[in-house]
Motif scaffolding. Structure first.
Motif, PDB file in Angstrom:
ATOM      1  N   VAL A  52       0.854  -1.181   0.000  1.00 12.58           N
ATOM      2  CA  VAL A  52       0.000   0.000   0.000  1.00 12.58           C
ATOM      3  C   VAL A  52       0.890   1.231   0.000  1.00 12.58           C
ATOM      4  N   HIS A  53       0.559   2.158  -0.871  1.00 14.73           N
ATOM      5  CA  HIS A  53       1.335   3.394  -0.960  1.00 14.73           C
ATOM      6  C   HIS A  53       0.628   4.477  -0.165  1.00 14.73           C
ATOM      7  N   MET A  54       1.276   4.963   0.873  1.00 11.12           N
ATOM      8  CA  MET A  54       0.734   6.079   1.654  1.00 11.12           C
ATOM      9  C   MET A  54       1.442   7.339   1.162  1.00 11.12           C
ATOM     10  N   ALA A  55       0.703   8.181   0.474  1.00 13.59           N
ATOM     11  CA  ALA A  55       1.337   9.346  -0.130  1.00 13.59           C
ATOM     12  C   ALA A  55       0.328  10.468  -0.269  1.00 13.59           C
ATOM     13  N   ILE A 112       2.869  16.668   2.324  1.00 12.95           N
ATOM     14  CA  ILE A 112       4.145  16.140   1.838  1.00 12.95           C
ATOM     15  C   ILE A 112       5.186  15.993   2.961  1.00 12.95           C
ATOM     16  N   HIS A 132       4.792  15.747   6.162  1.00 14.20           N
ATOM     17  CA  HIS A 132       4.365  14.875   7.261  1.00 14.20           C
ATOM     18  C   HIS A 132       3.164  14.043   6.808  1.00 14.20           C
ATOM     19  N   PRO A 133       3.445  13.070   5.946  1.00 16.18           N
ATOM     20  CA  PRO A 133       2.336  12.277   5.390  1.00 16.18           C
ATOM     21  C   PRO A 133       1.491  11.612   6.466  1.00 16.18           C
ATOM     22  N   VAL A 134       2.156  11.028   7.448  1.00 18.19           N
ATOM     23  CA  VAL A 134       1.407  10.300   8.476  1.00 18.19           C
ATOM     24  C   VAL A 134       1.504  11.073   9.794  1.00 18.19           C
TER      25      VAL A 134
END
Lengths: 350, 76
Positions: free
Chosen positions: B13-16, B36, B38-40
């Protein structure tokens, strides 16, 4: 150059006139003469160079015994000391292309020898060596031999004489994914506007920056039981241990790193930080888990939502990084994950 | 990288945040993220709220890995 330069030629069992698929298992052998396409090739050199010998190797043998084959080829090349090594053309023959590609890569990397080969654009061997050797674009079948050999020979002459090659489309080789600085008479804005005008008029124009073509991979099957699954964490956000021990570049990454996080509850700060040069790293440096959420994966593992977090955390920098490097990283990391039996991956990008 | 890893048959899974890039590089399971740098995470929130948001995002990514799909899917 008064003396003729020397070329060593490589062909498979078929073009080496040994036999077809039944001879594909033959180990490499050297013949101090011109065999198969090497004859036409030498003719196309127009007396400037000569083919001193031909290595013939079965396609299956090469691909199944790559190290042994390359060892033999390297030894032969050292003895024959050619100025240029030429392989193929392999057209769209996958195994032959892979053999030419691996050979080209090994010659260029280990012996610093110029290599010229020929392949159809989609031959998997192209990607193996296009940035190490010169790959002349050919048709997809041996019917293109008569066109391929003169193009390969012309490039070989230039390489042997140390003449700089022109642009790929002009010389007929496959673009190597490199950019060169050059002077243009018209400035960029003028070129862009004339390109736009040509496009609006429906005329032909040639882009100066072709977009990469992306292929698609089928979605992998879902994890059946998360509570038993090992999940790996991977990021292109440049999170590295303090001191960046592997020296991962802050942009245009040439490598990736893997770090043992089995004893951690998350990525601590300090301890980890971002070396990424393409975004403001203040928030990531304050808490690296904002980019690579190891803390939460560990928590989900503790709660039993997932079975386990994979011991190793994978990281690189995804800014300015070439598609070919990213592919290489993915292949290398994926091989490790597959081997370890990892069930699923979370990859975060900034 | 996503695509090459998935080529081994491992779901990824791509978290972006820039999900158009996720799509163009060939990600099949995509979880859109916060920003960008701090994606998560979201430093503008209180620590408690940020933690809840982060846990929800990662939980969603895990669910994505456990979800059978046939085409590019955004898990929002």
């Amino acid at each position: 150059m008064s003396e003729k330069f020397k070329v060593l030629y490589y062909v498979n069992q078929f073009f080496g006139q040994v036999g077809g698929e039944d001879k594909a298992g033959m180990p490499p052998e050297y013949r101090p003469q011109k065999v198969g396409p090497a004859m036409g090739f030498e003719g196309a050199l127009r007396g400037e160079g000569e083919v001193v010998g031909t290595i013939i190797c079965g396609d299956n043998y090469f691909n199944e015994h790559q190290k042994e084959s390359l060892d033999f080829i390297k030894k032969t090349v050292k003895e024959a000391s050619p100025d240029v090594v030429v392989a193929g053309p392999a057209f769209n023959a996958g195994r032959y292309g892979m053999a030419c590609g691996e050979l080209a890569k090994a010659m260029a990397e280990e012996l610093a020898l110029p290599v010229v080969t020929g392949m159809y654009a989609e031959n998997p061997g192209v990607d193996v060596c296009k940035n190490k050797a010169i790959v002349v674009g050919t048709s997809d079948s041996a019917a293109g031999m008569r066109k391929a050999l003169p193009a390969m020979a012309a490039i070989t002459v230039k390489l042997a004489k140390g003449i700089e090659l022109g642009a790929p489309e002009k010389e007929g080789y496959i673009a190597r994914g490199m950019r060169k600085t050059l002077f243009e008479e018209k400035r960029g804005s003028l070129r862009a506007v004339s390109m736009l005008l040509a496009r609006l008029k429906g005329e032909e124009f040639e882009t100066e920056l072709p977009m990469p073509v992306f292929d698609q991979v089928e979605p992998a099957p879902a994890i059946r039981d998360l509570s038993k699954a090992t999940v790996a964490l991977c990021t292109s956000g440049g999170i590295v241990p303090q001191g960046n021990p592997d020296g991962i570049q802050s942009a245009s990454a040439q490598k990736w790193g893997k770090y043992d996080v089995s004893g951690l509850d998350g990525l601590p700060a300090p301890g980890f930080y971002s070396t990424h040069g393409g975004y403001d790293t203040a928030y990531a440096n304050e808490n690296p888990n904002r980019v690579a959420p190891l803390d939460l994966l560990k928590e989900f593992a503790k709660e039993g939502v997932i079975g386990k977090v994979f011991d190793w955390f994978f990281t690189t920098t995804g800014t300015g990084t070439s598609v070919s490097n990213a592919q290489k990283f993915g292949k290398e990391i994926g091989a490790i994950l597959k081997e370890a039996g990892v069930d699923g991956v979370i990859l975060t990008s900034t | 990288m996503v695509k090459e890893i998935e080529r081994y048959g491992i779901p990824i899974v791509h978290m972006a945040t820039i999900t158009t890039i996720s799509e163009s590089v060939g990600a099949n399971r995509i979880v859109p993220t916060v920003a960008i740098p701090h994606p998560v995470g979201n430093p503008a929130l209180s620590p408690e709220d940020e933690y809840a948001l982060r846990k929800e995002l990662v939980g969603r990514a895990l669910q994505a890995l456990a979800t059978e799909i046939t085409e590019v899917t955004h898990f929002e």
